[in-house]
Design a protein around this motif. Structure first.
Motif, mmCIF file in Angstrom:
data_model
loop_
_atom_site.group_PDB
_atom_site.id
_atom_site.type_symbol
_atom_site.label_atom_id
_atom_site.label_comp_id
_atom_site.label_asym_id
_atom_site.label_seq_id
_atom_site.Cartn_x
_atom_site.Cartn_y
_atom_site.Cartn_z
ATOM 1 N N UNK A 108 0.856 -1.187 0.000
ATOM 2 C CA UNK A 108 0.000 0.000 0.000
ATOM 3 C C UNK A 108 0.893 1.238 0.000
ATOM 4 N N UNK A 109 0.367 2.351 -0.469
ATOM 5 C CA UNK A 109 1.178 3.549 -0.663
ATOM 6 C C UNK A 109 1.713 4.118 0.647
ATOM 7 N N UNK A 110 1.005 3.877 1.758
ATOM 8 C CA UNK A 110 1.462 4.446 3.033
ATOM 9 C C UNK A 110 2.314 3.463 3.843
ATOM 10 N N UNK A 111 2.694 2.355 3.261
ATOM 11 C CA UNK A 111 3.529 1.372 3.965
ATOM 12 C C UNK A 111 4.971 1.875 4.059
ATOM 13 N N UNK A 112 5.711 1.290 4.999
ATOM 14 C CA UNK A 112 7.132 1.592 5.153
ATOM 15 C C UNK A 112 7.902 0.289 5.330
ATOM 16 N N UNK A 113 9.135 0.279 4.848
ATOM 17 C CA UNK A 113 9.989 -0.904 5.011
ATOM 18 C C UNK A 113 11.343 -0.457 5.539
ATOM 19 N N UNK A 114 11.995 -1.316 6.319
ATOM 20 C CA UNK A 114 13.310 -0.949 6.844
ATOM 21 C C UNK A 114 13.950 -2.077 7.629
ATOM 22 N N UNK A 115 15.227 -1.877 7.922
ATOM 23 C CA UNK A 115 16.011 -2.828 8.719
ATOM 24 C C UNK A 115 16.622 -2.053 9.891
ATOM 25 N N UNK A 116 15.886 -1.905 10.992
ATOM 26 C CA UNK A 116 16.323 -1.034 12.084
ATOM 27 C C UNK A 116 17.196 -1.706 13.141
#
Length: 693
Positions: free
Chosen positions: A116-124
């Motif tokens: 979805x357009x408001x999703x976020x991905x990362x490796x914190x």
């Protein structure tokens, strides 16, 4: 099949659903369920593709914090990830909310990814002293290239879906129902006869110069930190080794991070932030007051910063100054701050204008009659506070929250200037308010539970780390820093130089030296606090006098170009102040001592153990609720190195018996300021730590 992971057959597509609220953390049940689900899909000949979705508000948001510190249970996440990638049937991960850490590693193992357009991905993982340990450092570079992978992994910061699409992490941005979007994607793949597309099978272009530059940048910007350099090394392995060998190297580096003392400190900080939201005696269902509009009184640096905090999160705010030229200056400061963000590329010009449009300059208290929250940020004088709060009491609507940004004054006295002390609370922001994350929420003796709960929620809305504290001179952070700074001044009089004191503290890990901080904040402020505190000194407590000499000479720090250091021609780079030597000699003579060399170790112990001793008194008095709250305040408000966990975590690690022994020695040598805190003595006698409280 696990209850938290279900498989639904949708024709020739297996729809795997994860439902492990609140954030679909990758605990044992989820890992086991995923492995079983993908193996089941692999075993059924009728299944030609797989779609992975998550129920609730987010995709998998990383590891399960309930399992931190416990023995690992099979299957491990690397085993699950490798099984997903090895599948002979194309798989699609449908991401919403956040896919972080292990959640993104699972998604990278799937053959295709949409969001979805408001999703976020990362490796914190780096933020808790680790590195991605389930293939993230090997697969992400193969997908997005070395430069972007290093940027994401070393910073730990997430990227939004449009940026992830640009990077190549995502194949498409979708909308509507998650399962339907995933099934549509899977059927397109089947119609186009597109099979598995394994990230691990891709080649990654090595760039030795880029990696060397990143390593140098980390060493400069993150001195002393263990895991960021291991992140760089792991990504480098992806450029030099086949996937299997790279994964093995990643696990070796992950284990090194796991065994590092820094990891325990950063995990402590992680949990401290979550614990701070829990206030003893304040039920979780305490009603809160809605804050749809706010006001700030005082357009100085702090007031403008506070106003920007509200505008940044979309809350309209009125900024009050009583002089038109002062108001114009305040609004210009707000614009200048936002413009600097635009020039750095962290804010668009359109977003800047939208934010500035939420700040309304006003010249009359009557304009504040309808706001839900008012924060005063005026000069730190009780008489000035009295005038402000009497006026607010007269004009603000019933139920409005009246807050003071005082950094040390008695909030109960301030509340008594009104006819509604139950509505008065302290909101102590840290400068620059629009940047610093810490917010001390000061609960007065009359502050209602509803107002306290509302203040904590306001902190959360402003994206601050809100910590509830009690009323005393300086609350928690400044009360401790008074002792810290005082010891730094004593050390100068005893023989150290400002440069030596500050370097010793920076080498320990502090963001700035104690004396450079004093120059930055203004020695006139330090002098005013000292003058206010002087009449209340206890027998045997004396004060260093170097600050008095600097104040008398008009050397007030950076604002005058001279203080503990010189700042020629507006420079912010401290240089030696030749005039200081004579002042130090005079101060030493007044104390009857001869200045002599001081070791760096002694400097660090004197400054840091003063924090520990004062914190023990603060805890004993109930000004702070828990030791981790004290650590959180110093990590986020005073530049204490996160990888040391905070002053009390650090003291526990050193051993409280050692800390108390040194404090007793300092008490004998340096007098009343070093009288051991009773709580510290009790903890040592009982063989306990601050963490045991």
């Amino acid at each position: 099949m696990s209850q938290v992971v279900r498989v639904e057959r949708q024709g020739d597509v297996a729809l795997i659903k994860v439902d492990n609220p609140p954030v679909n953390a990758l605990g044992h049940a989820v890992r086991d369920g995923l492995l079983r689900a993908f193996r089941e899909a692999e075993a059924y000949a009728a299944v030609r593709a797989v779609v992975l979705v998550c129920e609730g508000r987010t995709f998998m948001a990383g590891a399960d914090i309930k399992e931190f510190g416990k023995p690992p249970q099979a299957p491990s996440l690397p085993e699950v990830v490798e099984a997903i990638e090895a599948s002979s049937k194309p798989s699609v991960a449908v991401i919403h909310g956040t896919a972080l850490g292990g959640g993104l590693e699972v998604a990278l193992a799937c053959h295709y990814r949409v969001a979805l357009v408001d999703a976020q991905v990362g490796l914190p993982e780096v933020k808790i002293g680790l590195l991605p340990g389930a293939g993230g450092t090997q697969r992400l570079p193969r997908l997005v290239g070395v430069e972007k992978a290093l940027e994401m992994i070393v910073s730990g910061n997430p990227v939004k879906a449009p940026q992830a699409l640009e990077y190549g992490i995502l194949d498409a941005i979708v909308e509507g129902d998650l399962a339907e979007a995933g099934l549509a994607c899977a059927r397109r793949l089947l119609d186009e006869a597109r099979g598995p597309r394994r990230t691990g099978e891709r080649q990654v272009q090595g760039d030795a110069a880029l990696i060397a530059a990143k390593r140098a940048e980390v060493e400069k910007r993150m001195p002393g930190l263990f895991s960021p350099l291991r992140c760089v090394e792991a990504v480098e392995a992806a450029t030099q080794l086949p996937l299997a060998d790279g994964l093995k190297r990643e696990r070796e580096l992950f284990q090194q991070c796991l065994e590092s003392p820094q990891r325990a400190a950063l995990i402590h900080a992680f949990f401290a932030e979550r614990e701070a939201a829990k206030i003893a005696g304040l039920p979780a269902d305490t009603p809160v007051r809605e804050v749809r509009s706010a006001a700030v009184i005082g357009g100085g640096t702090m007031g403008v910063g506070i106003a920007l905090c509200f505008a940044n999160v979309g809350i309209p705010v009125k900024l009050l100054e009583i002089d038109p030229s002062a108001l114009d200056g305040a609004l210009q400061r707000a614009r200048g701050t936002c413009q600097a963000s635009v020039e750095r590329g962290s804010l668009s010009a359109e977003a800047m204008e939208k934010r500035l449009g939420l700040i309304q300059g006003v010249l009359d208290y009557e304009a504040l009659a309808d706001v839900d929250l008012v924060i005063e940020a005026v000069f730190e004088s009780m008489e000035v506070k009295r005038q402000v709060f009497e006026r607010l009491d007269a004009v603000c609507k019933p139920g409005a929250i009246l807050a003071s940004n005082t950094s040390s004054l008695d909030l109960d006295e301030i509340a008594a200037f009104t006819q509604r002390p139950q509505d008065v609370v302290g909101l102590h922001f840290f400068s620059p308010a629009n940047v610093m994350r810490l917010l001390e929420v000061v609960r007065g003796k009359a502050t209602s539970a509803e107002v306290l709960a509302s203040a904590m929620q306001i902190g959360k809305r402003l994206k601050k780390i809100a910590v509830a504290v009690g009323v005393c001179d300086g609350f928690v952070g400044n009360r401790m820093i008074f002792q810290y700074g005082r010891q730094a001044e004593f050390l100068l009089e005893e023989g150290a130089s400002p440069a030596q004191v500050d370097k010793a503290l920076r080498d320990f890990g502090m963001a700035m030296g104690a004396l450079a901080v004093r120059d930055l904040s203004g020695l006139d402020i330090s002098h005013a606090i000292r003058a206010r505190q002087r009449p209340n000194l206890k027998p045997g407590q004396t004060l260093p006098t170097v600050l008095d000499h600097l104040y008398a000479a008009g050397m007030l720090g950076q604002k005058t170009g001279a203080g503990f250091y010189l700042y020629p021609e507006g420079s912010r780079t401290p240089q030696e102040n030749p005039a200081l030597q004579a002042m130090l000699e005079a101060s030493a003579a007044a104390r009857g001592i001869t200045r002599q060399p001081v070791s760096d170790e002694h400097i660090v112990e004197r400054c840091l153990f003063s924090l520990v001793n004062e914190a023990a008194r603060i805890l004993d008095e109930g000004i702070a609720q828990r030791a981790s709250d004290v650590d959180l305040i110093f990590l986020n408000g005073y530049g204490f190195p996160a990888w040391r966990g905070g002053p009390l975590f650090h003291a526990d690690r050193l051993g409280l018996d050692h800390v108390l022994q040194r404090i007793r020695e300092f008490h004998q040598r340096f007098g009343a300021w070093w009288e051991p805190a009773p709580l510290l003595e009790r903890l040592v006698a009982e063989g306990r730590r601050f963490a045991d409280l």
